[in-house]
Write an enzyme that holds these catalytic residues in place. Structure first.
Site, PDB file in Angstrom:
ATOM      1  N   HIS A 191       0.835  -1.198   0.135  1.00  0.00           N
ATOM      2  CA  HIS A 191       0.162   0.005  -0.117  1.00  0.00           C
ATOM      3  C   HIS A 191       0.765   1.301  -0.098  1.00  0.00           C
ATOM      4  O   HIS A 191       0.339   2.334  -0.124  1.00  0.00           O
ATOM      5  CB  HIS A 191      -0.920   0.037   1.146  1.00  0.00           C
ATOM      6  CG  HIS A 191      -0.196   0.338   2.410  1.00  0.00           C
ATOM      7  ND1 HIS A 191       0.516  -0.429   3.349  1.00  0.00           N
ATOM      8  CD2 HIS A 191      -0.326   1.595   3.083  1.00  0.00           C
ATOM      9  CE1 HIS A 191       1.186   0.191   4.101  1.00  0.00           C
ATOM     10  NE2 HIS A 191       0.697   1.379   4.053  1.00  0.00           N
TER      11      HIS A 191
HETATM   12  C1  UD1 Z   1      -0.892   6.504   5.381  1.00  0.00           C
HETATM   13  C2  UD1 Z   1       0.390   6.687   6.020  1.00  0.00           C
HETATM   14  C3  UD1 Z   1       1.431   5.633   6.053  1.00  0.00           C
HETATM   15  C4  UD1 Z   1       0.734   4.514   6.911  1.00  0.00           C
HETATM   16  C5  UD1 Z   1      -0.820   3.999   6.165  1.00  0.00           C
HETATM   17  C6  UD1 Z   1      -1.406   2.861   6.999  1.00  0.00           C
HETATM   18  C7  UD1 Z   1       1.087   8.999   5.435  1.00  0.00           C
HETATM   19  C8  UD1 Z   1       2.336   9.766   4.655  1.00  0.00           C
HETATM   20  N1  UD1 Z   1       1.191   7.659   5.210  1.00  0.00           N
HETATM   21  O1  UD1 Z   1      -0.741   5.844   4.304  1.00  0.00           O
HETATM   22  O2  UD1 Z   1       2.526   5.719   6.962  1.00  0.00           O
HETATM   23  O3  UD1 Z   1       1.480   3.074   6.831  1.00  0.00           O
HETATM   24  O4  UD1 Z   1      -1.434   5.072   6.331  1.00  0.00           O
HETATM   25  O5  UD1 Z   1      -2.228   2.618   6.204  1.00  0.00           O
HETATM   26  O6  UD1 Z   1       0.431   9.739   6.047  1.00  0.00           O
HETATM   27  N2  UD1 Z   1      -7.913   6.314   1.084  1.00  0.00           N
HETATM   28  C9  UD1 Z   1      -9.257   5.869   0.896  1.00  0.00           C
HETATM   29  N3  UD1 Z   1     -10.073   5.387   1.950  1.00  0.00           N
HETATM   30  C10 UD1 Z   1      -9.434   5.330   3.322  1.00  0.00           C
HETATM   31  C11 UD1 Z   1      -8.156   5.937   3.426  1.00  0.00           C
HETATM   32  C12 UD1 Z   1      -7.631   6.363   2.283  1.00  0.00           C
HETATM   33  O7  UD1 Z   1     -10.107   5.786  -0.422  1.00  0.00           O
HETATM   34  O8  UD1 Z   1     -10.136   4.960   4.156  1.00  0.00           O
HETATM   35  C13 UD1 Z   1      -7.376   6.877  -0.243  1.00  0.00           C
HETATM   36  C14 UD1 Z   1      -7.050   8.200   0.027  1.00  0.00           C
HETATM   37  O9  UD1 Z   1      -7.998   8.912  -0.519  1.00  0.00           O
HETATM   38  C15 UD1 Z   1      -5.584   8.081  -0.833  1.00  0.00           C
HETATM   39  C16 UD1 Z   1      -5.067   6.975  -0.727  1.00  0.00           C
HETATM   40  O10 UD1 Z   1      -6.033   6.031  -0.166  1.00  0.00           O
HETATM   41  O11 UD1 Z   1      -5.861   8.336  -2.275  1.00  0.00           O
HETATM   42  C17 UD1 Z   1      -3.962   6.929   0.254  1.00  0.00           C
HETATM   43  O12 UD1 Z   1      -4.338   7.407   1.377  1.00  0.00           O
HETATM   44  P1  UD1 Z   1      -3.340   8.163   2.511  1.00  0.00           P
HETATM   45  O13 UD1 Z   1      -4.276   8.919   3.537  1.00  0.00           O
HETATM   46  O14 UD1 Z   1      -2.229   8.910   1.418  1.00  0.00           O
HETATM   47  O15 UD1 Z   1      -2.712   7.089   3.444  1.00  0.00           O
HETATM   48  P2  UD1 Z   1      -2.095   5.759   3.437  1.00  0.00           P
HETATM   49  O16 UD1 Z   1      -1.647   5.477   1.652  1.00  0.00           O
HETATM   50  O17 UD1 Z   1      -2.961   4.719   3.663  1.00  0.00           O
END
Ligand code: UD1
Length: 349
Positions: A207
């Site tokens: 991820h």
């Molecule tokens: C974040 C953390 C990472 C951690 C991970 C745990 C940062 C920089 N990274 O990454 O350290 O290991 O969480 O999971 O803070 N999204 C959804 N639904 C959700 C959550 C996210 O659709 O419930 C989508 C977001 O809109 C985005 C993507 O997934 O497009 C990534 O989400 P992001 O908040 O950047 O975090 P993670 O990749 O999960």
């Protein structure tokens, strides 16, 4: 009067860590905890389910900040948290790990001169391409009390000149696993839900931002995973994070050989781990959880913060073919990291 601790959480691993500490904080006569959810993770199976399953008290605030660039996300959280801290005047702010929510919480508190308590301090990958590395370095340098999970993390802080108020407490994730183990073995619903698990399987998760930038890079992971499965006669269970799902949408990448599942709750993933033959992952938490369940791990990254899992032969980087000889890891403690943290807080705050 009780001191007011504000815990800032926003992502899946933070809910798990906060659940452990919240349970322990509740027993302290000195503190009262308030939870603020930044909203970074918002899907029901990435957020709500953890609050329900781990009986975490409802956040007083949910900022609902997500789906933005790193700078925007951190800036919006900083602004919103500052407003809350000015209004609520917490005595200390508790932050976890290395996400944008961690850094925003730490920065907002630092600017208002509120002491910051950092759980999982001192971890380093020494890879500044990871947003997490930037978040954790900055947070450590702003913190008043630093709770380290391992000897290496204490050493890392030392090298950066952070020597005071550094406490080696063990890993709250180990506390969490021990808590889950008591519940999952007898849980019939879990057994029913996972009857489909093959006899021999590896759990796969991918991820991270750096893992989901290039389709070529992702295809290399898949080639590796497929040949690993063939070599070891395993099926692959792939729990797909929302970031990865979005990244793969409309791509030509074939996931045909894998059994895809949605993100799991904490107890569910512990259950699956307890039955797995291997874990293949780019997650930080899972590398250790694999060890807690005595399941060998292959880390799909070029480095890891959890170096003791490699030294003890339970983990290896995918670029390296063999495990070192296997031994127990003492660093993570005895499931008492949270009570050590609260004792130190009682003495120091
Ligand atoms: C974040 C953390 C990472 C951690 C991970 C745990 C940062 C920089 N990274 O990454 O350290 O290991 O969480 O999971 O803070 N999204 C959804 N639904 C959700 C959550 C996210 O659709 O419930 C989508 C977001 O809109 C985005 C993507 O997934 O497009 C990534 O989400 P992001 O908040 O950047 O975090 P993670 O990749 O999960």
């Amino acid at each position: 009067m009780k001191k007011r601790i504000f815990s800032i959480v926003g992502t899946r691993p933070q809910f798990i860590k906060a659940a452990v500490l919240s349970r322990t904080l509740k027993k302290s006569s000195k503190f009262i905890e308030t939870i603020v959810h930044t909203g970074q993770h918002f899907d029901s199976n990435m957020s709500d389910i953890f609050f329900r399953e781990l009986a975490i008290k409802s956040p007083m605030y949910n900022l609902n900040i997500n789906g933005k660039s790193h700078g925007q996300m951190t800036a919006h959280m900083l602004e919103a948290l500052e407003t809350i801290f000015i209004k609520e005047k917490p005595d200390s702010v508790l932050v976890y790990g290395d996400t944008n929510s961690t850094l925003a919480g730490a920065l907002a508190a630092a600017k208002l001169k509120i002491p910051i308590l950092h759980v999982e301090a001192g971890l380093r990958s020494y890879n500044k391409n990871m947003p997490e590395e930037i978040n954790r370095v900055l947070t450590d340098h702003l913190s008043s009390l630093l709770f380290c999970p391992t000897q290496t993390s204490v050493h890392n802080l030392n090298v950066e000149g952070i020597r005071e108020d550094v406490h080696l407490v063990g890993d709250v994730m180990y506390d969490a696993t021990l808590y889950a183990l008591k519940l999952i073995d007898t849980n019939r619903a879990l057994k029913e839900k996972f009857v489909f698990l093959p006899e021999n399987f590896a759990l796969l998760t991918i991820h991270r931002e750096e893992s989901t930038i290039s389709l070529d890079g992702f295809q290399k992971f898949l080639n590796y995973v497929n040949s690993f499965a063939k070599q070891n006669d395993l099926k692959i269970i792939f729990s797909v994070h929302p970031r990865t799902r979005k990244f793969l949408e409309n791509s030509q990448i074939s996931l045909n050989n894998l059994i895809l599942i949605d993100p799991l709750s904490y107890f569910e993933i512990q259950f699956v781990l307890s039955r797995a033959q291997y874990v293949l992952t780019d997650s930080g938490g899972l590398q250790k959880e694999a060890y807690f369940h005595k399941v060998p791990c292959v880390t799909l990254r070029s480095e890891t913060e959890w170096v003791e899992t490699i030294e003890a032969g339970w983990n290896r980087l995918w670029s390296i073919e063999h495990y070192k000889s296997r031994q127990d890891i003492k660093d993570y403690g005895h499931g008492d990291a949270a009570s050590k943290i609260v004792k130190i807080m009682e003495a120091e705050l």
